[in-house]
Write an enzyme that holds these catalytic residues in place. Structure first.
Site, PDB file in Angstrom:
ATOM      1  N   ARG A 295       0.841  -1.206   0.000  1.00  0.00           N
ATOM      2  CA  ARG A 295       0.000   0.000   0.000  1.00  0.00           C
ATOM      3  C   ARG A 295       0.869   1.246   0.000  1.00  0.00           C
ATOM      4  O   ARG A 295       1.823   1.357   0.769  1.00  0.00           O
ATOM      5  CB  ARG A 295      -0.893   0.004   1.235  1.00  0.00           C
ATOM      6  CG  ARG A 295      -1.778  -1.233   1.241  1.00  0.00           C
ATOM      7  CD  ARG A 295      -2.868  -1.157   2.233  1.00  0.00           C
ATOM      8  NE  ARG A 295      -3.618  -2.420   2.198  1.00  0.00           N
ATOM      9  CZ  ARG A 295      -4.527  -2.784   3.069  1.00  0.00           C
ATOM     10  NH1 ARG A 295      -4.842  -1.977   4.068  1.00  0.00           N
ATOM     11  NH2 ARG A 295      -5.153  -3.930   2.959  1.00  0.00           N
ATOM     12  N   ARG A 310       2.481   0.599  10.406  1.00  0.00           N
ATOM     13  CA  ARG A 310       1.963   0.963   9.084  1.00  0.00           C
ATOM     14  C   ARG A 310       3.109   0.937   8.086  1.00  0.00           C
ATOM     15  O   ARG A 310       4.011   1.763   8.142  1.00  0.00           O
ATOM     16  CB  ARG A 310       1.329   2.354   9.148  1.00  0.00           C
ATOM     17  CG  ARG A 310       0.497   2.743   7.941  1.00  0.00           C
ATOM     18  CD  ARG A 310      -0.106   4.128   8.092  1.00  0.00           C
ATOM     19  NE  ARG A 310      -1.023   4.220   9.220  1.00  0.00           N
ATOM     20  CZ  ARG A 310      -2.296   3.833   9.170  1.00  0.00           C
ATOM     21  NH1 ARG A 310      -2.798   3.382   8.062  1.00  0.00           N
ATOM     22  NH2 ARG A 310      -3.072   3.924  10.238  1.00  0.00           N
ATOM     23  N   GLU A 382      -6.373  -1.632  15.376  1.00  0.00           N
ATOM     24  CA  GLU A 382      -6.941  -2.550  14.382  1.00  0.00           C
ATOM     25  C   GLU A 382      -5.947  -3.650  13.991  1.00  0.00           C
ATOM     26  O   GLU A 382      -4.789  -3.380  13.678  1.00  0.00           O
ATOM     27  CB  GLU A 382      -7.322  -1.752  13.134  1.00  0.00           C
ATOM     28  CG  GLU A 382      -7.871  -2.631  12.031  1.00  0.00           C
ATOM     29  CD  GLU A 382      -8.106  -1.866  10.732  1.00  0.00           C
ATOM     30  OE1 GLU A 382      -8.199  -0.624  10.780  1.00  0.00           O
ATOM     31  OE2 GLU A 382      -8.184  -2.522   9.684  1.00  0.00           O
ATOM     32  N   SER A 385     -10.144  -6.720   9.905  1.00  0.00           N
ATOM     33  CA  SER A 385     -11.309  -6.004   9.443  1.00  0.00           C
ATOM     34  C   SER A 385     -12.157  -7.003   8.673  1.00  0.00           C
ATOM     35  O   SER A 385     -11.702  -7.547   7.667  1.00  0.00           O
ATOM     36  CB  SER A 385     -10.840  -4.864   8.533  1.00  0.00           C
ATOM     37  OG  SER A 385     -11.836  -3.896   8.401  1.00  0.00           O
ATOM     38  N   ARG A 424       1.086  -6.874  12.401  1.00  0.00           N
ATOM     39  CA  ARG A 424       0.516  -6.272  13.607  1.00  0.00           C
ATOM     40  C   ARG A 424       0.387  -7.313  14.725  1.00  0.00           C
ATOM     41  O   ARG A 424       0.490  -6.977  15.907  1.00  0.00           O
ATOM     42  CB  ARG A 424      -0.844  -5.631  13.291  1.00  0.00           C
ATOM     43  CG  ARG A 424      -0.653  -4.387  12.433  1.00  0.00           C
ATOM     44  CD  ARG A 424      -1.927  -3.607  12.192  1.00  0.00           C
ATOM     45  NE  ARG A 424      -1.629  -2.426  11.377  1.00  0.00           N
ATOM     46  CZ  ARG A 424      -2.530  -1.523  11.013  1.00  0.00           C
ATOM     47  NH1 ARG A 424      -3.792  -1.663  11.373  1.00  0.00           N
ATOM     48  NH2 ARG A 424      -2.171  -0.492  10.290  1.00  0.00           N
TER      49      ARG A 424
END
Length: 458
Positions: A295, A310, A382, A385, A424
């Site tokens: 990303r 991130r 998070e 999801s 994560r």
RNA sequence: GGAGGGGUGGCUGAGCGGACGAAAGCACUGGUCUUGAAAACCAGCGAAGGGCGACCUUCCCAGGGUUCGAAUCCCUGCCCCUCCGCCA
């Protein structure tokens, strides 16, 4: 071959070509079916759909839509009428020829039809392209059960599992705990910021976590493991909804190939069923895939810059389900539970949160996030999801099943969720399993994947 | 990279300028027969869009062209297969 973030200049490609680059067998199979929202419903219930989209913070231009629709209707009628005239006339010529009659006068009588038709068809195509662009740009409206609100402050906590770790010492963050096993300088040197190099025990921990997740989903939850390409084409990204609106978030391949690095395994895995009609008995399909995810994180500069929370490249184990339309809400609960199972086995405190309308992704009708407790940050973050897309992606992909009651094809429903984001999870394990002396212990469930060791040699 | 051959309905596969949305087979659905099942026989059976409807239009990989008319002819692209070369 290099990867770069593609600028907005490329967004004009579809417009320049007149219509979205689609066609049967490649991507959105038919322009008229390329909607997102059921086009018939959009026409009939424009008001209530606009209302629901407003909950997502999106304003639907009803006036423009209705004007386009009116033109479309008029032009389509015109084009079809002319085509029918031509067909009938041509058939008559054929018959006359077969009978040995003179066809010259008949051919002359039909001469102007071609030009009329060409002009009308051109106008019709233009309107249709405009409508198509309008409709593919509309997000999936939120389901009625989605809490109201425009940003994450309005998300609703559904449940918690275990209380946050109560350390009698000041918890260290993952960067500190990982020590030299996490080499961000080396990553920056060879690739730039927001990449990571893991060494030794840390690299093995990530691999062990990945294996553990996949094994659990395959052996206990009935998923089929799949291996898929990490580069996909434009049609594939249109199918799951990353395009046409979010090209800036993707890494595009520079050069002749119009390909992108996948932002999530959702993209290649869900598209496995694109352009197909599944048998009723084949449903549900459950796939689990481990892939790296890429990303560009455009618009997130300056956010979560510390450590590996991130990254431009991260590992994820993804769950994808293709289900009968009556089953998707149950499937969302199940899929979420499957992801939660990983957190429970690892004994990581977490909570489940229902995203509010404004925080939902483009394609999701409803999303439940799982947030893991990070002691150093003293908050939930998070880690998964899980979303139900209803038939939104299925329409774009033309993914159907044969309805045994009617014998006709109907759209399937698609869902996916992280099970889990591996990078994560790595952070969560480090931070939750530290003992105050800078030692990180290995969760019981993971020992078999780490040669039986009970602590990490970082 | 070189040389050939292909892409047609859920699947296999014929058609190669007009009567073709497309033969045939398989699969599927209904019926006859049967105690039941199988077999056999009869019938039906692609998809998308538009229209309140009768019905109309589009789709034989995609895009463009020739033609009164294209699954069929021409050009371009994509993909697949076979052989050779190279290669983890």
């Amino acid at each position: 071959m290099g990867a770069r973030t593609r600028g907005s200049s490329c967004r004009v490609c579809p417009v320049e070509r007149g219509v979205l680059p689609v066609g049967r067998g490649v991507g959105i199979p038919d322009r008229r079916g390329s909607g997102v929202i059921d086009p018939r419903r959009l026409r009939q219930e424009i008001g209530s759909i606009a209302e629901r989209l407003r909950r997502k913070g999106v304003e639907l231009d009803v006036t423009r839509f209705e004007a386009l629709e009116a033109r479309r209707k008029r032009l389509q009628d015109e084009v079809e009428r002319l085509r029918n005239q031509r067909r009938v006339a041509s058939k008559r010529i054929g018959e006359a020829k077969a009978a040995g009659d003179d066809i010259a006068p008949l051919v002359a009588a039909v001469g102007h039809l071609g030009d009329d038709l060409g002009e009308a068809a051109k106008q019709f195509e233009a309107v249709r392209a405009e409508l198509d662009e309008f409709v593919t740009g509309l997000p999936n409206p939120p389901h009625d059960s989605v809490p109201p609100g425009l940003d994450e402050a309005s998300n609703v906590e559904l449940r918690r599992w275990q209380e946050p770790s109560d350390f009698n010492f000041e918890p260290r963050d993952h960067v500190s705990l990982a020590s030299t096993s996490l080499d961000l300088e080396a990553a920056a040197k060879i690739a730039g910021s927001r990449f990571s190099v893991l060494r030794g025990a840390l690299a093995r921990l990530q691999r062990g976590l990945t294996q553990f997740m996949i094994d659990t989903h395959v052996q206990e939850h009935g998923y089929e493991e799949v291996y898929v390409p990490y580069l996909v084409d434009r049609h594939t990204l249109l199918g799951t909804g990353q395009l046409p609106k979010f090209e800036d978030d993707l890494f595009a391949i520079d050069g002749e190939r119009d390909q992108f690095l996948i932002p999530t395994a959702e993209v290649p895995v869900t598209n496995l069923i694109r352009d197909s009609i599944l048998e009723y008995a084949e449903l549900p399909l459950r796939f689990v895939a481990h892939t790296p995810c890429f990303r560009s994180e455009a618009g997130n500069y300056g956010k979560d810059t510390h450590g590996i929370f991130r990254q431009h490249q991260f590992e994820k184990v993804e769950l994808v389900q293709i289900v009968h339309p009556d089953r998707s809400w149950d499937a969302l609960e199940e899929l979420t539970t499957h992801a939660e199972t990983i957190l429970r086995k690892l004994e990581l405190p977490y909570r489940a949160v229902a995203l509010c309308a404004g925080d939902l992704g483009f394609a999701a009708a409803k999303t439940i996030d799982l947030e893991v407790w990070l002691p150093a940050e003293r908050r939930y973050r998070e880690i998964s999801s899980c979303s139900n897309f209803l038939d939104f992606q299925a329409r774009r992909m033309l993914a159907r099943y044969r309805n045994p009651e009617t014998g006709r094809p109907d759209y399937v429903h698609t869902l996916n969720g992280s099970g889990l984001a591996v990078g994560r999870t790595l952070i969560a394990v480090l931070e939750n399993y530290q003992d105050g002396n800078g030692v990180v212990h290995v969760p019981d469930a993971l020992r078999g994947y780490l040669g039986g060791s009970s602590r990490l040699d970082l």
